[in-house]
Design a protein around this motif. Structure first.
Motif, PDB file in Angstrom:
ATOM      1  N   ILE A   3     -10.635  35.963  54.939  1.00  0.00           N
ATOM      2  CA  ILE A   3     -11.771  35.406  55.678  1.00  0.00           C
ATOM      3  C   ILE A   3     -12.466  34.341  54.849  1.00  0.00           C
ATOM      4  O   ILE A   3     -12.850  33.293  55.370  1.00  0.00           O
ATOM      5  CB  ILE A   3     -12.745  36.530  56.091  1.00  0.00           C
ATOM      6  N   LYS A   4     -12.613  34.576  53.571  1.00  0.00           N
ATOM      7  CA  LYS A   4     -13.260  33.598  52.685  1.00  0.00           C
ATOM      8  C   LYS A   4     -12.480  32.281  52.677  1.00  0.00           C
ATOM      9  O   LYS A   4     -13.074  31.199  52.717  1.00  0.00           O
ATOM     10  CB  LYS A   4     -13.382  34.179  51.266  1.00  0.00           C
ATOM     11  N   GLN A   5     -11.173  32.363  52.631  1.00  0.00           N
ATOM     12  CA  GLN A   5     -10.343  31.157  52.645  1.00  0.00           C
ATOM     13  C   GLN A   5     -10.496  30.408  53.971  1.00  0.00           C
ATOM     14  O   GLN A   5     -10.568  29.178  53.995  1.00  0.00           O
ATOM     15  CB  GLN A   5      -8.872  31.514  52.411  1.00  0.00           C
ATOM     16  N   GLY A  10     -12.745  25.902  57.065  1.00  0.00           N
ATOM     17  CA  GLY A  10     -13.603  25.451  58.161  1.00  0.00           C
ATOM     18  C   GLY A  10     -14.727  24.558  57.669  1.00  0.00           C
ATOM     19  O   GLY A  10     -15.006  23.509  58.252  1.00  0.00           O
ATOM     20  N   LEU A  11     -15.372  24.957  56.582  1.00  0.00           N
ATOM     21  CA  LEU A  11     -16.455  24.160  56.006  1.00  0.00           C
ATOM     22  C   LEU A  11     -15.947  22.803  55.547  1.00  0.00           C
ATOM     23  O   LEU A  11     -16.577  21.775  55.797  1.00  0.00           O
ATOM     24  CB  LEU A  11     -17.103  24.914  54.839  1.00  0.00           C
ATOM     25  N   ASN A  12     -14.792  22.787  54.909  1.00  0.00           N
ATOM     26  CA  ASN A  12     -14.208  21.520  54.459  1.00  0.00           C
ATOM     27  C   ASN A  12     -13.871  20.616  55.644  1.00  0.00           C
ATOM     28  O   ASN A  12     -14.062  19.398  55.573  1.00  0.00           O
ATOM     29  CB  ASN A  12     -12.973  21.768  53.597  1.00  0.00           C
ATOM     30  N   ALA A  13     -13.389  21.204  56.740  1.00  0.00           N
ATOM     31  CA  ALA A  13     -13.062  20.413  57.932  1.00  0.00           C
ATOM     32  C   ALA A  13     -14.327  19.789  58.530  1.00  0.00           C
ATOM     33  O   ALA A  13     -14.318  18.618  58.922  1.00  0.00           O
ATOM     34  CB  ALA A  13     -12.359  21.289  58.964  1.00  0.00           C
ATOM     35  N   VAL A  14     -15.405  20.551  58.582  1.00  0.00           N
ATOM     36  CA  VAL A  14     -16.662  20.025  59.124  1.00  0.00           C
ATOM     37  C   VAL A  14     -17.203  18.911  58.232  1.00  0.00           C
ATOM     38  O   VAL A  14     -17.673  17.881  58.716  1.00  0.00           O
ATOM     39  CB  VAL A  14     -17.699  21.157  59.306  1.00  0.00           C
ATOM     40  N   LYS A  15     -17.121  19.092  56.917  1.00  0.00           N
ATOM     41  CA  LYS A  15     -17.595  18.055  55.994  1.00  0.00           C
ATOM     42  C   LYS A  15     -16.772  16.777  56.145  1.00  0.00           C
ATOM     43  O   LYS A  15     -17.316  15.671  56.091  1.00  0.00           O
ATOM     44  CB  LYS A  15     -17.569  18.560  54.550  1.00  0.00           C
ATOM     45  N   MET A  16     -15.466  16.918  56.360  1.00  0.00           N
ATOM     46  CA  MET A  16     -14.619  15.736  56.550  1.00  0.00           C
ATOM     47  C   MET A  16     -14.977  15.044  57.869  1.00  0.00           C
ATOM     48  O   MET A  16     -15.069  13.813  57.917  1.00  0.00           O
ATOM     49  CB  MET A  16     -13.139  16.121  56.559  1.00  0.00           C
TER      50      MET A  16
END
Length: 82
Positions: A3-5, A10-16
């Motif tokens: 889940i952490k991964q 997901g967070l990295n995708a939103v930041k991109m």
């Protein structure tokens, strides 16, 4: 995958997505649970952040206020948006 991964991906995708929108000259819409219903923040390519209400009837938003530059910077630091 843990889940952490998944959260990290997901967070990295939103930041991109945020970076790409801002580079393209388009504001990035941010929903914060502490804002009233139908409110959001819009971060613009020039660095300004504005609070807006969403009007679903006309599929648009109305700007309520612009965050002062210090408040906008504090928001970015708090949410690690640099």
């Amino acid at each position: 995958m843990s889940i952490k991964q998944l959260e990290t991906k997901g967070l990295n995708a939103v930041k991109m997505l945020r970076r790409n929108k801002l580079r393209s000259g388009v504001p990035f819409m941010i929903f914060i649970p502490t804002l009233p219903s139908h409110h959001c923040l819009l971060e613009f390519p020039d660095g300004t952040i504005k609070e807006a209400t969403i009007n679903k009837r006309i599929n648009d938003y109305i700007i309520i206020r612009e965050l002062p530059s210090g408040e906008a910077e504090q928001f970015r630091k708090k949410h690690k948006l640099d």
